[in-house]
Design a protein around this motif. Sequence first.
Motif, PDB file in Angstrom:
ATOM      1  N   PHE A 145       2.122 -26.057  -1.468  1.00 28.10           N
ATOM      2  CA  PHE A 145       1.598 -25.086  -1.419  1.00 28.10           C
ATOM      3  C   PHE A 145       2.240 -24.137  -3.104  1.00 28.10           C
ATOM      4  O   PHE A 145       2.277 -23.203  -3.380  1.00 28.10           O
ATOM      5  CB  PHE A 145       3.436 -24.391  -0.597  1.00 28.10           C
ATOM      6  N   THR A 146       2.757 -25.551  -3.560  1.00 33.89           N
ATOM      7  CA  THR A 146       3.353 -25.463  -5.736  1.00 33.89           C
ATOM      8  C   THR A 146       1.270 -26.234  -5.893  1.00 33.89           C
ATOM      9  O   THR A 146       2.134 -26.280  -6.859  1.00 33.89           O
ATOM     10  CB  THR A 146       4.254 -25.699  -5.647  1.00 33.89           C
ATOM     11  N   TYR A 161      -4.572 -24.564  -3.818  1.00 35.41           N
ATOM     12  CA  TYR A 161      -4.633 -23.093  -3.149  1.00 35.41           C
ATOM     13  C   TYR A 161      -6.477 -22.966  -4.027  1.00 35.41           C
ATOM     14  O   TYR A 161      -7.331 -21.978  -3.522  1.00 35.41           O
ATOM     15  CB  TYR A 161      -4.328 -21.889  -3.775  1.00 35.41           C
ATOM     16  N   LEU A 162      -6.892 -23.477  -4.397  1.00 32.53           N
ATOM     17  CA  LEU A 162      -8.143 -23.426  -5.186  1.00 32.53           C
ATOM     18  C   LEU A 162      -9.424 -23.821  -4.660  1.00 32.53           C
ATOM     19  O   LEU A 162     -10.398 -23.855  -4.315  1.00 32.53           O
ATOM     20  CB  LEU A 162      -8.110 -23.658  -6.664  1.00 32.53           C
ATOM     21  N   GLU A 163      -8.747 -24.420  -3.244  1.00 33.39           N
ATOM     22  CA  GLU A 163      -9.523 -25.458  -2.388  1.00 33.39           C
ATOM     23  C   GLU A 163      -9.615 -24.650  -0.911  1.00 33.39           C
ATOM     24  O   GLU A 163     -11.055 -24.613  -0.135  1.00 33.39           O
ATOM     25  CB  GLU A 163      -8.933 -27.288  -1.598  1.00 33.39           C
ATOM     26  N   THR A 164      -8.086 -23.649  -0.748  1.00 35.73           N
ATOM     27  CA  THR A 164      -8.895 -22.031   0.452  1.00 35.73           C
ATOM     28  C   THR A 164     -10.304 -21.635   0.154  1.00 35.73           C
ATOM     29  O   THR A 164     -10.678 -21.278   1.559  1.00 35.73           O
ATOM     30  CB  THR A 164      -7.989 -21.847   0.003  1.00 35.73           C
ATOM     31  N   ILE A 213       1.181 -16.875   1.819  1.00 31.45           N
ATOM     32  CA  ILE A 213       2.261 -17.912   0.940  1.00 31.45           C
ATOM     33  C   ILE A 213       1.623 -18.492   0.069  1.00 31.45           C
ATOM     34  O   ILE A 213       2.316 -18.152  -1.419  1.00 31.45           O
ATOM     35  CB  ILE A 213       3.160 -19.397   1.771  1.00 31.45           C
ATOM     36  N   PHE A 214       0.841 -18.662  -0.383  1.00 31.21           N
ATOM     37  CA  PHE A 214      -0.310 -19.764  -1.541  1.00 31.21           C
ATOM     38  C   PHE A 214      -0.285 -18.435  -2.655  1.00 31.21           C
ATOM     39  O   PHE A 214      -0.262 -17.942  -3.312  1.00 31.21           O
ATOM     40  CB  PHE A 214      -1.028 -19.442  -1.212  1.00 31.21           C
ATOM     41  N   LYS A 215      -0.828 -16.599  -1.323  1.00 34.48           N
ATOM     42  CA  LYS A 215      -0.796 -15.679  -2.555  1.00 34.48           C
ATOM     43  C   LYS A 215       0.662 -15.222  -2.985  1.00 34.48           C
ATOM     44  O   LYS A 215       0.083 -14.913  -4.254  1.00 34.48           O
ATOM     45  CB  LYS A 215      -1.128 -14.126  -1.628  1.00 34.48           C
ATOM     46  N   ALA A 216       1.371 -15.317  -2.189  1.00 36.97           N
ATOM     47  CA  ALA A 216       2.804 -15.049  -2.868  1.00 36.97           C
ATOM     48  C   ALA A 216       3.199 -15.824  -4.315  1.00 36.97           C
ATOM     49  O   ALA A 216       3.649 -15.313  -5.208  1.00 36.97           O
ATOM     50  CB  ALA A 216       4.337 -14.829  -1.672  1.00 36.97           C
ATOM     51  N   TYR A 217       2.136 -16.992  -4.121  1.00 33.75           N
ATOM     52  CA  TYR A 217       3.116 -17.898  -5.039  1.00 33.75           C
ATOM     53  C   TYR A 217       2.357 -18.136  -6.372  1.00 33.75           C
ATOM     54  O   TYR A 217       2.734 -17.448  -7.366  1.00 33.75           O
ATOM     55  CB  TYR A 217       3.135 -19.512  -5.125  1.00 33.75           C
ATOM     56  N   PHE A 218       1.202 -17.893  -6.513  1.00 33.06           N
ATOM     57  CA  PHE A 218      -0.326 -17.828  -7.404  1.00 33.06           C
ATOM     58  C   PHE A 218      -0.370 -16.443  -7.641  1.00 33.06           C
ATOM     59  O   PHE A 218      -1.391 -16.372  -8.957  1.00 33.06           O
ATOM     60  CB  PHE A 218      -1.161 -18.988  -7.082  1.00 33.06           C
ATOM     61  N   GLU A 219      -0.263 -15.775  -7.241  1.00 33.12           N
ATOM     62  CA  GLU A 219      -0.547 -14.233  -7.348  1.00 33.12           C
ATOM     63  C   GLU A 219       0.532 -12.782  -7.834  1.00 33.12           C
ATOM     64  O   GLU A 219      -0.148 -12.311  -8.728  1.00 33.12           O
ATOM     65  CB  GLU A 219      -1.985 -13.519  -6.408  1.00 33.12           C
ATOM     66  N   GLU A 220       1.230 -13.514  -7.789  1.00 32.68           N
ATOM     67  CA  GLU A 220       2.287 -12.485  -7.704  1.00 32.68           C
ATOM     68  C   GLU A 220       3.528 -13.153  -7.938  1.00 32.68           C
ATOM     69  O   GLU A 220       4.378 -12.909  -8.585  1.00 32.68           O
ATOM     70  CB  GLU A 220       2.945 -12.122  -5.931  1.00 32.68           C
ATOM     71  N   ILE A 273       7.575 -12.583   3.665  1.00 27.73           N
ATOM     72  CA  ILE A 273       6.170 -12.766   3.673  1.00 27.73           C
ATOM     73  C   ILE A 273       6.183 -12.807   4.936  1.00 27.73           C
ATOM     74  O   ILE A 273       4.853 -12.477   5.111  1.00 27.73           O
ATOM     75  CB  ILE A 273       6.561 -13.902   2.752  1.00 27.73           C
ATOM     76  N   ALA A 274       6.959 -13.534   5.556  1.00 29.69           N
ATOM     77  CA  ALA A 274       6.860 -13.655   7.435  1.00 29.69           C
ATOM     78  C   ALA A 274       6.435 -11.958   7.784  1.00 29.69           C
ATOM     79  O   ALA A 274       5.824 -12.468   8.804  1.00 29.69           O
ATOM     80  CB  ALA A 274       7.432 -14.088   7.938  1.00 29.69           C
ATOM     81  N   ALA A 275       7.442 -11.691   7.334  1.00 31.13           N
ATOM     82  CA  ALA A 275       7.568  -9.997   8.223  1.00 31.13           C
ATOM     83  C   ALA A 275       6.439  -9.357   7.944  1.00 31.13           C
ATOM     84  O   ALA A 275       6.235  -9.116   8.813  1.00 31.13           O
ATOM     85  CB  ALA A 275       9.612  -9.517   7.632  1.00 31.13           C
TER      86      ALA A 275
END
Length: 217
Positions: free
Chosen positions: A15-16, A21-24, A113-120, A133-135
């Motif tokens: 996830f880090t 993330y770019l492969e998604t 999770i990916f979005k939270a880390y790399f976008e936010e 995030i899960a909620a």
Amino acid sequence: MTSTPVLYIDVWSDFTCPFCYLETPVLDQFRNTFGDAIEIRWHAFELRPEPMPLPDANDETILDSWENSVRPIAEERGVTMRLPPVAPRSRKAFETAMFARESGRFDVVHRAIFKAYFEEGIDIGDTDALLDIAATCGVDPELLEEALDDGTYTDLVIEDEEFAKKIGVTGVPFAVLSRESAPGQEPPPPIALRGAAPIEHFEAALGRLFPEGFPGN
């Protein structure tokens, strides 16, 4: 179009890792093209597990990588990303995604999770952040917190990583494409794709695995 998987894509990622993330979007495009004929199976691969030291998020090497590699690929693939201000460990994030799989929420939590880390820029190594995030993805945060505290899914993360070592994974993203054998035939050997491979590499691998034509077309 077939309704059962005939092509399997096993992906080891962290996830880090920005390239994971770019492969998604590439995998999304591939899945959108062939639908249920493809099954994508994500696996854990911690780039910096305990006790490996964590990097400085402002390290010059990281900054250079973002400017010269990450940003150009992100622009090409239409991915919104910014350099996260923190460099967390990812084991609890993997455990969170595995917990979500039990209720059929893996894909949405995995992407969140990916979005939270790399976008936010959210610290996905923080348990409270993961619960939030899960909620938002419809996962019960109280049950998740209990699972994280108990280490319920820790062994599954380790199993993913041990298997990765056995097949020679040293970096991520790392994808392995494979197929079931045809009646009376041996299946062709699996094909490994390393790094943030473009869609053309997946299409070429598909052609090698199904020289007679892909039944998902």
